[in-house]
Design an enzyme around this catalytic site. Sequence first.
Site, PDB file in Angstrom:
ATOM      1  CG  ASN A   1      -9.522   6.986  -0.596  1.00 26.12           C
ATOM      2  OD1 ASN A   1      -8.351   6.883  -0.245  1.00 26.12           O
ATOM      3  ND2 ASN A   1      -9.899   7.778  -1.576  1.00 26.12           N
TER       4      ASN A   1
ATOM      5  CE  LYS B   1      -9.766   4.218  -3.362  1.00 20.79           C
ATOM      6  NZ  LYS B   1      -8.392   4.230  -3.906  1.00 20.79           N
TER       7      LYS B   1
ATOM      8  CG  PHE C   1      -6.783  14.864  -5.669  1.00 20.06           C
ATOM      9  CD1 PHE C   1      -6.601  13.531  -5.357  1.00 20.06           C
ATOM     10  CD2 PHE C   1      -8.080  15.355  -5.731  1.00 20.06           C
ATOM     11  CE1 PHE C   1      -7.678  12.694  -5.092  1.00 20.06           C
ATOM     12  CE2 PHE C   1      -9.176  14.523  -5.477  1.00 20.06           C
ATOM     13  CZ  PHE C   1      -8.973  13.196  -5.154  1.00 20.06           C
TER      14      PHE C   1
ATOM     15  CG  ASN D   1      -1.898  10.100   1.250  1.00 21.66           C
ATOM     16  OD1 ASN D   1      -2.325  11.109   0.663  1.00 21.66           O
ATOM     17  ND2 ASN D   1      -2.596   8.965   1.319  1.00 21.66           N
TER      18      ASN D   1
ATOM     19  CG  ASN E   1      -5.258  13.869   2.162  1.00 22.76           C
ATOM     20  OD1 ASN E   1      -5.298  14.026   3.378  1.00 22.76           O
ATOM     21  ND2 ASN E   1      -4.862  12.740   1.596  1.00 22.76           N
ATOM     22  CB  THR E   2      -9.464  17.671  -1.845  1.00 25.74           C
ATOM     23  OG1 THR E   2      -8.263  17.274  -2.538  1.00 25.74           O
ATOM     24  CG2 THR E   2     -10.062  18.875  -2.548  1.00 25.74           C
TER      25      THR E   2
END
Length: 347
Positions: free
Chosen positions: A236, A207, A114, A110, A174-175
Site C-alpha cells: 500500500n 494487502k 475509505f 491521499n 488514513n483510518t
Amino acid sequence: MKALEILGLRGLRRLDPELAHGLALKALRAGLGPRRGPVTSDRLRCTIAGLDLPNPVGLAAGFDKNAEALSALHRSAFGFLEVGAATPLPQDGNPRPRLFRLTEDRAAINRFGFNNDGMEAIARRLAARPAGRVVGLNLGANKTSLDRAADFAKVLGRCGAHVDFATVNVSSPNTEKLRDLQGKDALAALLSGVMEANTARIPVFLKIAPDLTDNDLAEVAEVANASGVAAIVATNTTLSRDGLTSAHRAEGGGLSGQPLFEKSTRVLAKLSTLTPVPLIGVGGVGSAEQAYAKIRAGASAVQLYTALVYGGLSLAREIALGLDDLLARDGFATVADAVGTGTGDWL
C-alpha cells in the site's frame, strides 16, 4: 498515448485532483476510454491464486472505489481489476482537500479515509457487472466501527458471491489504528474471521504496508502461511516523505507513485524469501521495465493506479505489451518463468 488522451489528461491536471478523478470516471461511464480489451499472449497469460489472467498487469483498488465504471474497465487492457475499498456502512471519509498531486515527483498523497457508498450499493453494482473479467474487491473497515476486524468479514459475506477475489486492506494509513491490525495476533484473529465468512470460497488476499520492519514482515509471513491467504499484495502507500521535491510533499496521508517503487520492491523481495504465498507487486509501477522488475523481484502479478494520473488508461496496454517484449528479450516463455529471477538484486 493518443492525442485526445493527452489533451484530456492535460485538462484534468488543471483541476482539483479529486474533481478530476470524478470527471474521469464520468467520462468512462459515458463511453469514452479504451475499447480493445485486455492484452494477452502465450508469454503474458498466467495464473495466480487459481485465477487465470490474460496478463499480469492489474488495476489497483482506489481508482473505482464504488464499482461504478466496471462496464468501461471491462474493455481496458488490464489483466484483472480491483475495486473498493468497501466498508459495511457508507462513509464520507476525511475532509477535503484530501488528494494531492506531486507532479515533480510523479506521485500523489491521499488521505481519503475509505470514502465509499457502502457494501450494499457496491454489492448491487458488482452483481450487475459484465462477465468475463477477473474482478476483486478491497475490503475496509468503518472509521466509527467498534469492531473493525469484524467489518472485513461483513463486507466479504455480503459481496463475496459477486467477485473473483477479495483483499483484506489493513494497510491504509488514513483510518486511525487500522495498521495496528497488521500485528501478529490481531492479524491472525482478523483473518480467521474473514475466512469463516468466506462462504463463496473465493481467494482472499492480504494487502500490507511498505513501512513494516523486517520483524514485522516475518510475522506477517508467518500468519499468512498459516491462515490460508491466497496472495499478499505488497504494498500500500507509505508515510515516508524521503526525497520529495513537490510543493505538497508535507501533506498528511499515504504517498503513492514513483517515490514508492524502490521501497515497495525491497519489501516485496524480502517477503518472497519468507513465504511461498504468491505476491502481487504494487507501488511505483509506471513502465514495463518497472513491472518487469517487480516480477523478477518475486511478484507473480503487479498492479498500478497513480501512474494513470500521468499516463492515462492507455498506460496499461503500453506496460503489458512492453512486458511481453522484455520477457521475449530475456528468453522467458511465460511470466511465471521470470518470477523471482532477480530477487537477490533487492535484498
